[in-house]
Design an enzyme around this catalytic site. Structure first.
Site, PDB file in Angstrom:
ATOM      1  CE  LYS A   1      -4.645   0.968   0.057  1.00 15.31           C
ATOM      2  NZ  LYS A   1      -5.624  -0.056  -0.366  1.00 15.31           N
TER       3      LYS A   1
ATOM      4  CB  VAL B   1     -17.585   1.213  -1.804  1.00 16.89           C
ATOM      5  CG1 VAL B   1     -17.854  -0.170  -1.600  1.00 16.89           C
ATOM      6  CG2 VAL B   1     -16.117   1.374  -2.442  1.00 16.89           C
ATOM      7  N   GLY B   2     -20.334   3.022  -1.328  1.00 13.68           N
ATOM      8  CA  GLY B   2     -20.765   2.662  -0.358  1.00 13.68           C
ATOM      9  C   GLY B   2     -22.144   3.138  -1.506  1.00 13.68           C
TER      10      GLY B   2
END
Length: 360
Positions: free
Chosen positions: A83, A187-188
């Site tokens: 990451k 995403v939500g």
């Protein structure tokens, strides 16, 4: 080009490598964390965020990169975990020069790390970064990429949530259930649509006024509440954290009324031991790095030449993986997070050791 330093001492965090990157002229300050390459090159997105301090940025990249190693292992990918974070406000600092400088640092790792989108970075940013490095996924369709990885992230979370519903209520559907979605971002918003299509009632919250306006216009049947605290304490069956990490902590878990937690946010457990508190309260937690793997499945598919239907089929299998983990947790008498860790560590050890077999 600036400062390039790395450490290969894994004694403190278990990471293979942590790279600090700086280019003063563009304002770039970034950290790349490579937790493991046991299964293959490390893959994980780049987060662009205004951390309060470098220590906070480092802590986040260490947590996120470790989570990516476990996520990629359980997604059955031949990829390790990594990451990156860029420290700063993307609204003020993001520029072509900064992104290309960052791309130079990614390229310097010679394929040990592949980057992609995360909080604060988008498909267009990946196209810019790719002008300096080959090791970029999550690119635009125009450049042969998959486009928005949030699409399959949400699809995977929905599949994990279906598996949890089957485990708790006996049927793999959210129909008739009240689901609380914290965060209506990338995403939500897609997850909300899947839930409504499945017959769920959705309660949601978001700090961004634009996200609130979007849901009022697009899905007026969704109930909005003031903040996450109000959402957690409301009468919901499922809690879906879809914003930043640490959503399950000493403040939220004691008042949480949901029977299931299944969401897209990374690193939802604020500290070790929270998974046991959830289990003791009878709350089923689907490990975040299991159910939110749809996005990494999507961008990983780019490496072999992107095919959406193939990637979606792989993301749909998150239902089976989640079901396997929940059953293992019951069989071994441990929280699902522990069962998931064991499965991931087993695959990293069993498959990773094959790299010791040298081929001519």
């Amino acid at each position: 080009m600036g400062v390039f330093a790395s450490t290969d001492d894994p004694s403190s965090s278990g990471h293979e490598q942590v790279v600090f990157c700086q280019d003063k002229q563009s304002g770039l300050k970034a950290i790349i964390g490579i937790y493991s390459t046991a299964l293959g090159p490390a893959l994980g997105g780049t987060r662009f965020y205004p951390y309060a301090s470098e220590a906070d940025a480092l802590a986040d990249v260490l947590d996120l990169s470790r989570g990516m190693a476990y996520k990629n292992a359980l997604a059955n990918l031949d990829l390790g975990g990594g990451k990156a974070v860029i420290w700063g406000d993307p609204e003020q600092l993001k520029s072509e020069a900064l992104l290309r400088a960052y791309g130079r640092f990614v390229e310097s790792l010679n394929g040990r790390y592949y980057t992609a989108c995360d909080v604060g970075t988008y498909v267009a940013d990946m196209d810019v970064i790719a002008r300096e490095t080959r090791y970029v996924t999550g690119r635009s369709v125009e450049h042969g990429g998959a486009g928005d990885s949030s699409i399959l992230t949400a699809w995977g979370v929905f599949q994990g949530m279906r598996a949890a519903a089957e485990h708790v209520w006996g049927s793999p559907t959210l129909a008739g259930r009240r689901v609380g979605v914290a965060g209506l971002g990338k995403v939500g918003k897609y997850l909300t649509a899947h839930l409504l299509d499945d017959g769920a009632e959705v309660v949601a919250t978001d700090v961004n006024p634009r996200a609130q306006e979007w849901v009022r216009a697009t899905h007026p049947q969704v109930t909005l509440v003031d903040d996450t605290a109000a959402l957690v304490a409301s009468d919901i069956d499922v809690y879906a954290p879809c914003a930043l990490g640490g959503a399950l902590n000493d403040d939220t878990v004691p008042v949480l009324r949901a029977k299931v937690v299944s969401g897209a946010a990374n690193n939802q457990l604020a500290h070790p031991g929270i998974e046991k508190v959830l289990a003791d309260r009878g709350i089923l937690y689907t490990p975040d790095y299991v159910v939110n793997a749809g996005g990494v499945i999507q961008v990983a598919d780019e490496i072999e030449g992107f095919n959406f239907e193939r990637a979606k089929l792989r993301a749909t299998r998150i239902f089976d993986t989640t079901r396997q983990i929940l059953r293992l947790a019951d069989d071994e008498g441990v929280p699902p997070a522990v069962a998931a860790d064991r499965l991931a560590e087993r695959r990293m050890a069993e498959v990773g050791r094959l790299r010791a077999i040298h081929l001519r």
